[in-house]
Every structure is written in structure tokens, then in C-alpha cells.
Design a protein around this motif. Sequence first.
Motif, PDB file in Angstrom:
ATOM      1  N   GLU A   1     -56.777  14.523  81.011  1.00 44.11           N
ATOM      2  CA  GLU A   1     -56.864  15.856  81.613  1.00 44.11           C
ATOM      3  C   GLU A   1     -55.509  16.266  82.160  1.00 44.11           C
ATOM      4  OE1 GLU A   1     -59.248  18.355  85.057  1.00 44.11           O
ATOM      5  OE2 GLU A   1     -60.044  16.420  84.382  1.00 44.11           O
ATOM      6  N   LEU A   2     -55.075  17.438  81.766  1.00 42.73           N
ATOM      7  CA  LEU A   2     -53.812  17.998  82.232  1.00 42.73           C
ATOM      8  C   LEU A   2     -54.108  19.129  83.205  1.00 42.73           C
ATOM      9  CD1 LEU A   2     -51.917  18.158  78.830  1.00 42.73           C
ATOM     10  CD2 LEU A   2     -52.072  16.275  80.453  1.00 42.73           C
ATOM     11  N   ILE A   3     -53.327  19.200  84.271  1.00 43.49           N
ATOM     12  CA  ILE A   3     -53.525  20.207  85.311  1.00 43.49           C
ATOM     13  C   ILE A   3     -52.181  20.862  85.582  1.00 43.49           C
ATOM     14  CG2 ILE A   3     -54.242  20.601  87.704  1.00 43.49           C
ATOM     15  CD1 ILE A   3     -55.854  17.956  87.473  1.00 43.49           C
ATOM     16  N   TRP A   4     -52.203  22.169  85.805  1.00 45.28           N
ATOM     17  CA  TRP A   4     -50.969  22.883  86.113  1.00 45.28           C
ATOM     18  C   TRP A   4     -51.258  23.954  87.171  1.00 45.28           C
ATOM     19  CZ3 TRP A   4     -46.084  21.907  84.619  1.00 45.28           C
ATOM     20  CH2 TRP A   4     -45.119  22.857  84.939  1.00 45.28           C
ATOM     21  N   HIS A   5     -50.981  23.622  88.436  1.00 47.85           N
ATOM     22  CA  HIS A   5     -50.989  24.573  89.546  1.00 47.85           C
ATOM     23  C   HIS A   5     -49.547  24.646  90.013  1.00 47.85           C
ATOM     24  CE1 HIS A   5     -55.358  24.898  90.264  1.00 47.85           C
ATOM     25  NE2 HIS A   5     -55.395  23.644  89.859  1.00 47.85           N
ATOM     26  N   ARG A   6     -48.847  25.651  89.580  1.00 48.11           N
ATOM     27  CA  ARG A   6     -47.397  25.773  89.807  1.00 48.11           C
ATOM     28  C   ARG A   6     -47.018  25.438  91.245  1.00 48.11           C
ATOM     29  NH1 ARG A   6     -43.280  28.016  87.021  1.00 48.11           N
ATOM     30  NH2 ARG A   6     -41.543  28.818  88.229  1.00 48.11           N
ATOM     31  N   GLN A   7     -46.046  24.518  91.366  1.00 48.70           N
ATOM     32  CA  GLN A   7     -45.482  24.110  92.652  1.00 48.70           C
ATOM     33  C   GLN A   7     -46.460  23.323  93.534  1.00 48.70           C
ATOM     34  OE1 GLN A   7     -42.163  24.915  93.557  1.00 48.70           O
ATOM     35  NE2 GLN A   7     -41.925  25.747  91.515  1.00 48.70           N
ATOM     36  N   GLN A   8     -47.651  22.961  92.988  1.00 46.47           N
ATOM     37  CA  GLN A   8     -48.621  22.207  93.774  1.00 46.47           C
ATOM     38  C   GLN A   8     -49.005  20.893  93.106  1.00 46.47           C
ATOM     39  OE1 GLN A   8     -51.926  24.841  94.296  1.00 46.47           O
ATOM     40  NE2 GLN A   8     -50.931  25.972  95.948  1.00 46.47           N
ATOM     41  N   ILE A   9     -49.525  20.997  91.885  1.00 47.08           N
ATOM     42  CA  ILE A   9     -49.938  19.805  91.157  1.00 47.08           C
ATOM     43  C   ILE A   9     -49.688  20.047  89.668  1.00 47.08           C
ATOM     44  CG2 ILE A   9     -52.346  20.560  91.077  1.00 47.08           C
ATOM     45  CD1 ILE A   9     -53.141  17.590  91.118  1.00 47.08           C
ATOM     46  N   GLU A  10     -49.031  19.085  89.037  1.00 42.33           N
ATOM     47  CA  GLU A  10     -48.708  19.220  87.628  1.00 42.33           C
ATOM     48  C   GLU A  10     -48.915  17.870  86.941  1.00 42.33           C
ATOM     49  OE1 GLU A  10     -44.684  20.728  87.498  1.00 42.33           O
ATOM     50  OE2 GLU A  10     -45.206  22.463  88.738  1.00 42.33           O
ATOM     51  N   HIS A  11     -49.775  17.863  85.935  1.00 42.34           N
ATOM     52  CA  HIS A  11     -50.005  16.689  85.091  1.00 42.34           C
ATOM     53  C   HIS A  11     -49.648  17.121  83.678  1.00 42.34           C
ATOM     54  CE1 HIS A  11     -53.387  14.962  87.886  1.00 42.34           C
ATOM     55  NE2 HIS A  11     -52.274  15.277  88.548  1.00 42.34           N
ATOM     56  N   TRP A  12     -48.776  16.359  83.017  1.00 43.53           N
ATOM     57  CA  TRP A  12     -48.388  16.724  81.662  1.00 43.53           C
ATOM     58  C   TRP A  12     -48.103  15.489  80.839  1.00 43.53           C
ATOM     59  CZ3 TRP A  12     -44.943  17.095  85.703  1.00 43.53           C
ATOM     60  CH2 TRP A  12     -43.688  16.503  85.531  1.00 43.53           C
ATOM     61  N   ILE A  13     -48.052  15.687  79.527  1.00 40.64           N
ATOM     62  CA  ILE A  13     -47.721  14.632  78.574  1.00 40.64           C
ATOM     63  C   ILE A  13     -46.244  14.758  78.255  1.00 40.64           C
ATOM     64  CG2 ILE A  13     -48.120  13.737  76.231  1.00 40.64           C
ATOM     65  CD1 ILE A  13     -50.494  13.345  78.190  1.00 40.64           C
ATOM     66  N   ARG A  14     -45.482  13.684  78.479  1.00 42.01           N
ATOM     67  CA  ARG A  14     -44.045  13.699  78.148  1.00 42.01           C
ATOM     68  C   ARG A  14     -43.843  13.412  76.667  1.00 42.01           C
ATOM     69  NH1 ARG A  14     -40.005  13.586  76.059  1.00 42.01           N
ATOM     70  NH2 ARG A  14     -37.911  13.275  76.875  1.00 42.01           N
ATOM     71  N   PHE A  15     -44.644  12.491  76.111  1.00 43.13           N
ATOM     72  CA  PHE A  15     -44.649  12.282  74.670  1.00 43.13           C
ATOM     73  C   PHE A  15     -45.996  11.722  74.258  1.00 43.13           C
ATOM     74  CE2 PHE A  15     -42.771   8.183  76.069  1.00 43.13           C
ATOM     75  CZ  PHE A  15     -43.624   7.290  75.451  1.00 43.13           C
ATOM     76  N   GLY A  16     -46.308  11.874  72.989  1.00 43.50           N
ATOM     77  CA  GLY A  16     -47.575  11.418  72.433  1.00 43.50           C
ATOM     78  C   GLY A  16     -48.088  12.466  71.464  1.00 43.50           C
ATOM     79  N   ARG A  17     -48.908  12.026  70.526  1.00 50.75           N
ATOM     80  CA  ARG A  17     -49.440  12.933  69.502  1.00 50.75           C
ATOM     81  C   ARG A  17     -50.942  13.129  69.705  1.00 50.75           C
ATOM     82  NH1 ARG A  17     -46.335   9.339  66.691  1.00 50.75           N
ATOM     83  NH2 ARG A  17     -44.318  10.169  66.067  1.00 50.75           N
ATOM     84  N   ASP A  18     -51.298  14.292  70.223  1.00 51.30           N
ATOM     85  CA  ASP A  18     -52.720  14.572  70.430  1.00 51.30           C
ATOM     86  C   ASP A  18     -53.365  14.992  69.108  1.00 51.30           C
ATOM     87  OD1 ASP A  18     -52.979  17.902  70.793  1.00 51.30           O
ATOM     88  OD2 ASP A  18     -50.997  17.037  71.202  1.00 51.30           O
ATOM     89  N   VAL A  19     -54.664  14.723  69.006  1.00 49.17           N
ATOM     90  CA  VAL A  19     -55.416  15.092  67.802  1.00 49.17           C
ATOM     91  C   VAL A  19     -56.438  16.185  68.087  1.00 49.17           C
ATOM     92  CG1 VAL A  19     -55.063  12.879  66.635  1.00 49.17           C
ATOM     93  CG2 VAL A  19     -57.070  13.194  68.100  1.00 49.17           C
ATOM     94  N   GLN A  20     -56.702  16.429  69.378  1.00 47.60           N
ATOM     95  CA  GLN A  20     -57.626  17.497  69.773  1.00 47.60           C
ATOM     96  C   GLN A  20     -57.179  18.067  71.110  1.00 47.60           C
ATOM     97  OE1 GLN A  20     -61.622  16.019  70.125  1.00 47.60           O
ATOM     98  NE2 GLN A  20     -61.981  16.001  67.920  1.00 47.60           N
TER      99      GLN A  20
ATOM    100  N   GLU B   1     -37.639   9.078  87.341  1.00 41.98           N
ATOM    101  CA  GLU B   1     -36.446   9.642  86.706  1.00 41.98           C
ATOM    102  C   GLU B   1     -35.775   8.628  85.778  1.00 41.98           C
ATOM    103  OE1 GLU B   1     -32.809  12.476  88.074  1.00 41.98           O
ATOM    104  OE2 GLU B   1     -33.232  10.761  89.375  1.00 41.98           O
ATOM    105  N   ARG B   2     -35.737   7.361  86.180  1.00 42.47           N
ATOM    106  CA  ARG B   2     -35.146   6.321  85.323  1.00 42.47           C
ATOM    107  C   ARG B   2     -35.972   6.118  84.051  1.00 42.47           C
ATOM    108  NH1 ARG B   2     -33.014   1.320  88.413  1.00 42.47           N
ATOM    109  NH2 ARG B   2     -31.928   1.058  86.432  1.00 42.47           N
ATOM    110  N   VAL B   3     -37.293   6.220  84.159  1.00 46.16           N
ATOM    111  CA  VAL B   3     -38.141   6.121  82.966  1.00 46.16           C
ATOM    112  C   VAL B   3     -37.884   7.318  82.053  1.00 46.16           C
ATOM    113  CG1 VAL B   3     -40.518   6.117  82.101  1.00 46.16           C
ATOM    114  CG2 VAL B   3     -39.921   4.749  84.117  1.00 46.16           C
ATOM    115  N   LEU B   4     -37.808   8.504  82.621  1.00 44.11           N
ATOM    116  CA  LEU B   4     -37.527   9.692  81.820  1.00 44.11           C
ATOM    117  C   LEU B   4     -36.175   9.567  81.118  1.00 44.11           C
ATOM    118  CD1 LEU B   4     -38.880  12.449  84.234  1.00 44.11           C
ATOM    119  CD2 LEU B   4     -39.962  11.610  82.129  1.00 44.11           C
ATOM    120  N   GLN B   5     -35.203   8.962  81.781  1.00 46.33           N
ATOM    121  CA  GLN B   5     -33.891   8.724  81.159  1.00 46.33           C
ATOM    122  C   GLN B   5     -34.013   7.738  79.996  1.00 46.33           C
ATOM    123  OE1 GLN B   5     -31.632   7.496  84.581  1.00 46.33           O
ATOM    124  NE2 GLN B   5     -31.220   9.599  85.231  1.00 46.33           N
TER     125      GLN B   5
END
Length: 161
Positions: free
Chosen positions: A15-34, A105-109
Motif C-alpha cells: 500500500e502506497l500513501i501520499w499526504h503531501r508533507q505528512q506521510i509518504e510511502h513509495w516504491i523506489r524500485f521494483g516491477r509491479d504487475v497490478q 540516504e546511504r541506501v538510496l546512494q
Amino acid sequence: MTEARVSREALTHIELIWHRQQIEHWIRFGRDVQEQILDRRRRILSFAPNSIVAYVRWAAGDFGTIVSRIDILRTVRRGEGFSTVPYVRPGGEILLRASGWPRVERVLQAIDAAEGIGIDAADASPDHWRHVHNRLAAGQAPRLYSYAAHRAWLLRRKIEA
């Protein structure tokens, strides 16, 4: 098993959530199928078994960031053991877990470095993400992913198949 033949029950749902400036869950990489859109701020991405996914969670309070976390997971097949991760159903094999902005940040690098040499981070060896996790936990710099390591991973995967 092809992605088209994977049943919804066999998929891993994040589950991804995006409430600007409050809570953000996102996929940095990966291949979704649905993808399932729940509302303006929430959606669920589904991944086939044995996929590598980086899931980032961030939240802020009145006085700044309160949570920064990244999990790199291998999605599991039905019947495999797994660890639970918030907002991930059923869960996954945790290859890397980091919290706190400096570590995230080190993981993202490390992800950027793999992609910088032309390798999709979702295709990198799971052992590399375990290595990055262990080195960061020990307070040391991880080795960069290389073409040689990637070639070895691809050959090992071919032999195991």
C-alpha cells in the motif's frame, strides 16, 4: 510461471500513501504487475513472487521528520516463510532494512550507484542488498555493485534454474 498467470493470491501487495508533507510511502524500485487505486491518496501495487522491491516510508510531525525508513524485500512464493512489514501483505524476505534519514540516504546512494552503471536495482543480486544492510549496520561503507558482481549473479541464477 509468467506474470500473466500469477493469481492475485500469489502476489505481494504494497500500500502506497501520499499526504503531501505528512506521510509518504513509495516504491523506489521494483516491477509491479497490478495497480489498484483506492482513493486520491492511496493505491496498492502488486508484485509477482521472487521480485526485488525497495519500499520507502516517510512521515513528518509538527517539528519535522519523525520516520524515515527503507526496506528492500524479496517477494515470496506461496508457502515460503516471510517477515511482516507494515503495509506489505503478506510480507517478504527482508534483504535490507534501514531507518533514520542518514542511513536511508546511504541506501538510496547505493541504489543510485547500481543504476548509475546501467543496472536496474531490481535486477541486482539479493546478496548485494544483504551486504549493504550488514555494512551499514556495522557503520562501514558498503562496496559498490559492479558489472562483475552482476555477471556472477546472472550466471549463478542461470545455473540454479
